[in-house]
Design an enzyme around this catalytic site. Structure first.
Site, PDB file in Angstrom:
ATOM      1  N   HIS A  11     -68.179 -23.052   5.814  1.00 16.87           N
ATOM      2  CA  HIS A  11     -68.720 -24.122   4.953  1.00 16.87           C
ATOM      3  C   HIS A  11     -67.855 -24.189   3.695  1.00 16.87           C
ATOM      4  O   HIS A  11     -66.708 -24.595   3.758  1.00 16.87           O
ATOM      5  CB  HIS A  11     -70.202 -23.828   4.687  1.00 16.87           C
ATOM      6  CG  HIS A  11     -70.974 -24.946   4.051  1.00 16.87           C
ATOM      7  ND1 HIS A  11     -70.518 -26.228   3.988  1.00 16.87           N
ATOM      8  CD2 HIS A  11     -72.204 -24.962   3.445  1.00 16.87           C
ATOM      9  CE1 HIS A  11     -71.406 -26.989   3.378  1.00 16.87           C
ATOM     10  NE2 HIS A  11     -72.440 -26.237   3.030  1.00 16.87           N
TER      11      HIS A  11
ATOM     12  N   HIS B 297     -62.949 -33.405  11.447  1.00 15.29           N
ATOM     13  CA  HIS B 297     -64.307 -33.435  10.885  1.00 15.29           C
ATOM     14  C   HIS B 297     -65.315 -33.612  11.999  1.00 15.29           C
ATOM     15  O   HIS B 297     -65.032 -34.274  13.001  1.00 15.29           O
ATOM     16  CB  HIS B 297     -64.461 -34.574   9.869  1.00 15.29           C
ATOM     17  CG  HIS B 297     -65.609 -34.360   8.938  1.00 15.29           C
ATOM     18  ND1 HIS B 297     -66.881 -34.785   9.233  1.00 15.29           N
ATOM     19  CD2 HIS B 297     -65.681 -33.716   7.740  1.00 15.29           C
ATOM     20  CE1 HIS B 297     -67.683 -34.426   8.239  1.00 15.29           C
ATOM     21  NE2 HIS B 297     -66.989 -33.777   7.324  1.00 15.29           N
TER      22      HIS B 297
ATOM     23  N   ARG C  55     -63.458 -38.724   0.348  1.00 19.13           N
ATOM     24  CA  ARG C  55     -63.429 -37.715  -0.720  1.00 19.13           C
ATOM     25  C   ARG C  55     -62.017 -37.142  -0.845  1.00 19.13           C
ATOM     26  O   ARG C  55     -61.565 -36.765  -1.922  1.00 19.13           O
ATOM     27  CB  ARG C  55     -64.434 -36.589  -0.422  1.00 19.13           C
ATOM     28  CG  ARG C  55     -65.878 -37.080  -0.342  1.00 19.13           C
ATOM     29  CD  ARG C  55     -66.812 -35.990   0.133  1.00 19.13           C
ATOM     30  NE  ARG C  55     -66.440 -35.480   1.438  1.00 19.13           N
ATOM     31  CZ  ARG C  55     -66.959 -34.394   2.007  1.00 19.13           C
ATOM     32  NH1 ARG C  55     -67.880 -33.695   1.368  1.00 19.13           N
ATOM     33  NH2 ARG C  55     -66.570 -34.004   3.207  1.00 19.13           N
TER      34      ARG C  55
ATOM     35  N   SER D 262     -75.567 -25.854   3.327  1.00 25.96           N
ATOM     36  CA  SER D 262     -76.172 -25.690   1.992  1.00 25.96           C
ATOM     37  C   SER D 262     -77.358 -26.640   1.804  1.00 25.96           C
ATOM     38  O   SER D 262     -78.423 -26.231   1.302  1.00 25.96           O
ATOM     39  CB  SER D 262     -75.137 -25.884   0.883  1.00 25.96           C
ATOM     40  OG  SER D 262     -74.432 -27.093   1.049  1.00 25.96           O
TER      41      SER D 262
ATOM     42  N   ASP E 155     -61.282 -30.938   2.024  1.00 30.32           N
ATOM     43  CA  ASP E 155     -60.718 -29.650   1.611  1.00 30.32           C
ATOM     44  C   ASP E 155     -59.201 -29.620   1.623  1.00 30.32           C
ATOM     45  O   ASP E 155     -58.592 -28.696   1.083  1.00 30.32           O
ATOM     46  CB  ASP E 155     -61.248 -28.543   2.524  1.00 30.32           C
ATOM     47  CG  ASP E 155     -62.741 -28.344   2.334  1.00 30.32           C
ATOM     48  OD1 ASP E 155     -63.200 -28.473   1.190  1.00 30.32           O
ATOM     49  OD2 ASP E 155     -63.432 -28.060   3.321  1.00 30.32           O
TER      50      ASP E 155
END
Ligand code: CMX
Length: 433
Positions: A270, A316, A325, A240, A371
């Site tokens: 994504h 990751h 996060r 993005s 996520d």
């Protein structure tokens, strides 16, 4: 507006820094690229520059040089709130300094002032086929605002290239002020009362979003603030952010560029990943009629791996530690609803999965990523339509990519135009010809 003035004041020194670097060291080699990288999605190739955020493999995201825990600690917060003003984060991303409460509130006030969405946006969304994906509606709504671009008007009038950052920042404020309203409208149009959301000028961005979504639990106001801050930026190589930069480099305005960025975010590799993670957690719940034992979950994880699938929410490309996060959201869930069934499964996964992945020995990073938990939190507060989650991600991501867009124009970054080779040319390179 405060952001214009602050950037204006910083520009001479930034421009002279970049000019000096290019003039005196433009020929220095900053990295090299292998054939694997060229064929492998340019993974880790050092070809982009941004000062807004950096992903440190050992510490995770740094916004303007500050780790996430520091950002959450130091940004001003609304009275009685646990999480900071989203407007304060936008100030930090744009200006590179922590705002005072007054400065954060100036951004919030500007957003409130510009929050009204033109009627034609709602009309277009209502006219779209009923089964249109929320991300397609979101991207469409952003494009529908394009006619309002100050940047496009000024460019057509012949404004000098180095002055274009000003109307770009006007557009950035215009766009970000409306995204929460548009997202909430899409949710209501698809799954709710179909009404147009009301933006309360006396409340901040996070509180407004929670209320426009019709979520009564006050804690969701903090959840919304946290979610938008966490998802705002993750340096410039992700799809993005890179799309926004690429499209913007052709001097397309922010509406064209952000609509394109949202289309990239919609991809399963994504932004859609958070949906898959929640599906995995729910799959565990359904398999065991609730929270499994450690032994059951370990077996389930091994079965998943042995059947050639990955464990969503773990691993990751850059990070080598638990994603901060993830940690911030996990701590939030632990504090406010640790007994929630899905959250208990997330907690058990946190205890079980890293050891399984380490034993398997393939994943370079066995730790949870952002996520792994975000879907379970949204689900807890009642957002149960999982195909909406990427829209939430998009509202947050706008903050980082629009800040990058404005600075790319301010520093006169040129058209992006890397060179491609043919396979035969790479074969020649491989053969040393
Ligand atoms: N479960 C099982 N295997 C995993 C794994 C996981 N969660 N994470 C990595 N691996 C495997 C890879 O598939 C790869 O296997 P092969 O050698 O057979 O191809 C091997 O470990 C090495 O991969 P890696 O270098 O550690 O990881 P990559 O940089 O290639 O991929 C990522 C990163 C996120 C795509 C990967 O870890 C993954 O698929 N995770 C699960 C999906 C997920 O959580 N996606 C959300 C990402 C969030 C984000 O990027 O912000």
């Amino acid at each position: 507006m405060i952001l214009h003035n602050k950037i204006d004041a910083q520009l001479p020194s930034w421009r002279s820094r970049v000019t000096t670097l290019l003039k005196e060291h433009g020929d220095k080699v900053a990295g090299e690229i292998t054939i694997s990288q060229i064929y492998g999605g340019m993974r880790s190739a050092k070809v982009l520059v941004t000062d807004i955020s950096f992903v440190d493999p050992e510490e995770g995201i740094r916004f303007r040089g500050h780790t996430l825990p520091v950002v959450l600690e130091k940004l001003p917060k609304p009275k009685g709130a646990e999480m900071p003003y989203v407007g304060g984060l936008y100030y930090l991303l744009m200006i590179g300094e922590f705002p005072t409460e007054e400065q954060a509130l100036e951004v919030e006030a500007e957003w409130a002032k510009q929050s009204a969405v033109p009627d034609h946006v709602f009309k277009v969304l209502r006219d779209m086929p009923k089964d249109t994906h929320p991300m397609a509606l979101f991207s469409q709504a952003i494009l529908t605002l394009q006619g309002e671009s100050e940047f496009a008007k000024r460019y057509a009038e012949g404004m000098s290239k180095m002055a274009l950052w000003r109307p770009a920042l006007d557009d950035a404020m215009y766009l970000t002020s409306k995204l929460g309203v548009i997202a909430a409208f899409i949710y209501r149009l698809k799954y709710g009362d179909k009404g147009e959301p009301y933006y309360d000028h006396d409340a901040d961005y996070g509180a407004n979003f929670a209320r426009m979504m019709g979520i009564k639990d006050k804690k969701y106001e903090d959840m919304a603030r946290l979610y938008f801050i966490l998802h705002s930026d993750h340096e410039s190589g992700n799809v993005s952010a890179h799309t926004m930069h690429l499209v913007g480099s052709s001097l397309s305005d922010i509406f064209y560029a952000f609509s394109a960025a949202i289309n990239g975010l919609a991809g399963p590799l994504h932004g859609l990943a958070n949906q898959n993670c929640l599906a995995f957690v729910m799959g565990v719940r359904d398999e065991f009629n609730g929270v499994p034992t450690k032994k059951q979950l370990t077996e389930y994880a091994w079965n998943t791996l042995n059947s050639g699938r990955v464990i969503p929410g773990y691993g990751h490309a850059v990070l080598r530690v638990p994603d901060p996060r993830y940690t911030a959201q996990f701590e939030f869930g632990k504090k406010h609803f640790k007994d929630d069934e899905l959250f208990q499964i997330v907690t058990l996964m946190d205890e079980v999965i890293p050891a399984v992945l380490k034993e398997q020995g393939k994943a370079k990073n066995p730790w949870p990523n952002v996520d792994s938990v975000s879907g379970a939190l949204q689900y807890h507060y009642g957002i149960k339509h999982v195909d909406f989650y990427t829209v939430l991600f998009g509202v947050g991501r706008a903050l980082g990519v629009t800040a990058n867009y404005v600075w790319a124009r301010a520093l006169g970054q040129p058209l992006e135009r890397p060179k491609s080779l043919t396979t035969a040319m790479l074969e020649d390179i491989a053969a040393g010809k």
